[in-house]
Structures are given as structure tokens and as C-alpha cells.
Design an enzyme around this catalytic site. Sequence first.
Site, mmCIF file in Angstrom:
data_model
loop_
_atom_site.group_PDB
_atom_site.id
_atom_site.type_symbol
_atom_site.label_atom_id
_atom_site.label_comp_id
_atom_site.label_asym_id
_atom_site.label_seq_id
_atom_site.Cartn_x
_atom_site.Cartn_y
_atom_site.Cartn_z
ATOM 1 N N TYR A 52 0.840 -1.191 0.000
ATOM 2 C CA TYR A 52 0.000 0.000 0.000
ATOM 3 C C TYR A 52 0.883 1.251 0.000
ATOM 4 O O TYR A 52 1.629 1.510 0.946
ATOM 5 C CB TYR A 52 -0.919 0.021 1.219
ATOM 6 C CG TYR A 52 -1.993 -1.044 1.215
ATOM 7 C CD1 TYR A 52 -2.294 -1.772 0.067
ATOM 8 C CD2 TYR A 52 -2.734 -1.323 2.359
ATOM 9 C CE1 TYR A 52 -3.274 -2.742 0.058
ATOM 10 C CE2 TYR A 52 -3.724 -2.289 2.362
ATOM 11 C CZ TYR A 52 -3.988 -3.002 1.209
ATOM 12 O OH TYR A 52 -4.969 -3.963 1.203
ATOM 13 N N SER A 217 -13.310 -3.831 -0.175
ATOM 14 C CA SER A 217 -14.113 -3.049 -1.123
ATOM 15 C C SER A 217 -15.605 -3.283 -0.901
ATOM 16 O O SER A 217 -16.336 -3.668 -1.821
ATOM 17 C CB SER A 217 -13.726 -3.387 -2.572
ATOM 18 O OG SER A 217 -12.454 -2.876 -2.878
ATOM 19 N N PRO A 218 -16.100 -3.034 0.327
ATOM 20 C CA PRO A 218 -17.505 -3.328 0.625
ATOM 21 C C PRO A 218 -18.515 -2.438 -0.071
ATOM 22 O O PRO A 218 -19.715 -2.700 0.008
ATOM 23 C CB PRO A 218 -17.569 -3.142 2.148
ATOM 24 C CG PRO A 218 -16.466 -2.180 2.458
ATOM 25 C CD PRO A 218 -15.369 -2.521 1.497
ATOM 26 N N VAL A 227 -18.018 3.100 -6.830
ATOM 27 C CA VAL A 227 -18.839 2.871 -5.643
ATOM 28 C C VAL A 227 -20.305 2.820 -6.066
ATOM 29 O O VAL A 227 -20.774 3.698 -6.791
ATOM 30 C CB VAL A 227 -18.612 3.991 -4.611
ATOM 31 C CG1 VAL A 227 -19.560 3.858 -3.432
ATOM 32 C CG2 VAL A 227 -17.158 3.983 -4.137
ATOM 33 N N PHE A 228 -21.024 1.801 -5.612
ATOM 34 C CA PHE A 228 -22.423 1.666 -6.043
ATOM 35 C C PHE A 228 -23.347 2.656 -5.348
ATOM 36 O O PHE A 228 -24.418 2.961 -5.857
ATOM 37 C CB PHE A 228 -22.929 0.237 -5.847
ATOM 38 C CG PHE A 228 -22.865 -0.299 -4.442
ATOM 39 C CD1 PHE A 228 -23.761 0.109 -3.470
ATOM 40 C CD2 PHE A 228 -21.901 -1.236 -4.087
ATOM 41 C CE1 PHE A 228 -23.720 -0.399 -2.182
ATOM 42 C CE2 PHE A 228 -21.840 -1.745 -2.803
ATOM 43 C CZ PHE A 228 -22.746 -1.327 -1.839
#
Length: 307
Positions: A52, A217-218, A227-228
Amino acid sequence: MRTQKLGGSDLLVPVVAVGCMRIDGMERGAASRLIGTALEHGANFFDHADIYGAGRSEEVFADAVGMTSSVREGLILQSKCGIRPDIQTFDFSREHILASVDGILKRLRTEYLDVLLLHRPDALVEPEEVAAAFDQLEQEGKVRHFGVSNQHPRQIELLKKYVRQPLVANQLQLSITNATMITSGLNVNMENAEAVNRDGGVLDYCRLHDITVQPWSPFQFGFFEGVFIGHAKFPALNAKLDALAAKYGVSSTTVAMAWLLRHPARMQPVTGTTTPERLADCLRAADVTLTREEWYGLLIAAGNTLP
């Protein structure tokens, strides 16, 4: 913040983990506010990886939290190793695992990790080498618990043939819109796309073997496509999220996270935001319990179908 045991261990962890993948570019003050928000909500489990920000995320974290031995006692630190973007390989060799952990500890300014995960599968893995590395890390007090990420049951079984330590976590991509590990279990023996088993039944396997699933990645759909929440591609899902948010007096983000926490597998989702307000919304999900009807309603609103 509610807590639960990580896998079959005695380590009590918050039900939501704070992901640190994107903090490498943050100023010290901003990173401190993010971490402070987490700690104010009782979320002291921080997820890292050696790749990261090419290691920079771990350095930023240690600096922002003002790492000392007393500060360290109040934190639960997890990191991952095994991806080598410098030479485009995965590397689970004993030599690389040991060197990676030394680098992680130096950047985090700590003497030990609470949890080390192998980062994705390595096609050339020699499980005897992994076992030797884990044994040495445990004996030297550098790592207390071990796990994997993105691995299916047979890969885990291969490791367990040689590794003595319990594997307590498996970090996997999972969200309302990326829920194949759930929907394939609903479509057993069906002749449709949802019936395709893409992961070897990893969700049920982890439940059977006391391995905590850590969804990453919830809030993403696809593979980092976006992103939904609030996305025009998912009008029915967002309408349902908004309605439930109004019912519970929280944000749509909170409801989407609560959807994962409602599953009886006792998952530990990993956040990815660098915004304190959004992080607080994620953490509030620990206090929201969706009904069965609400949980299934969101699953269907995301475009999934029931047989």
C-alpha cells in the site's frame, strides 16, 4: 463498537476493520483525524499491506498515530505480504515473507504484528517454506496470528497440511453488488449464471473452519469500477438503501455496511475511505441490525435473483 473473536483465536477485534490502503498521500494532520475518528468509535483494528503506497501507508500511519509502546498497546495491527509489483510476481518464499515482515515492522515502528495475511495466492507456493517462515515469525515474537487473502478452500487446505498455526482470517472481495460467494449458494443445482461456483464454496468453508471472512471493497462494484452508493447504474439498490437509511436514521453507507454485518458468518468488513465522516458512517453499522426481509431486499435490488 461491538467485538468478536478473530477466527478460532482468542483475539477480540472490532466488527469493522479500518483499511489503510489509501492513506499514503495524506498529510499528518488529516491522517491523525481519520485514525482519531476510528479510535473514538472503538475501531482499533487497522489493516495494512506492504504494497500500500509502496510501504508509505504504514509510515504515514505510524507517524500520524504517534507510535510509542504505550500507543501500540491500544492498537490491533494487521498487514499483508506476498505481492511483488517491482518484478510482477507473487512470492510466498520463506526469504521474502521474513524480509517483508521486517520491513513492515520497521515502517509501523512496532515490534510485532497482531495478524499477518498472505496477500493473494502464489502459484509457485511451497507450503513448507510458508510453514518455516510462520514458525520463525511466531518464535521470534514478530507475528501473533496468521491468515490469508483471496484464497479458496483447497489452497487453504494445502497450507494447513504444513502450517501449524491456525489460519484465522481470509480477506475476500464482497459487497451487495459483488456477492457471488453468497448467490452461488442460493442457486445450487440450477442451470443459470448465478449457480456458477467461482470460489470453491469459500464462505461455507470459512464458517466451518472458524476463519473470519474480511470483506474488502464493501462499497465497490466490479473490480474497482466505482462505488455503487449513489451510482446511476443501481437505481433500485440506491432507492432501497435510501429508504432504509431514513428508517434507521443513518446514511446509505451505514446501511450497506450493515448488510455485511447482518450475515451470520460474523464477517469483519474492511473500510477503504480516507474521509472521517464517511468512516464514522461505516462504523455506525455495528449498531444497525437489518431484518431478514431488508437483507434479502437489498440483495435483490442489487440485481441478484432468487431461484
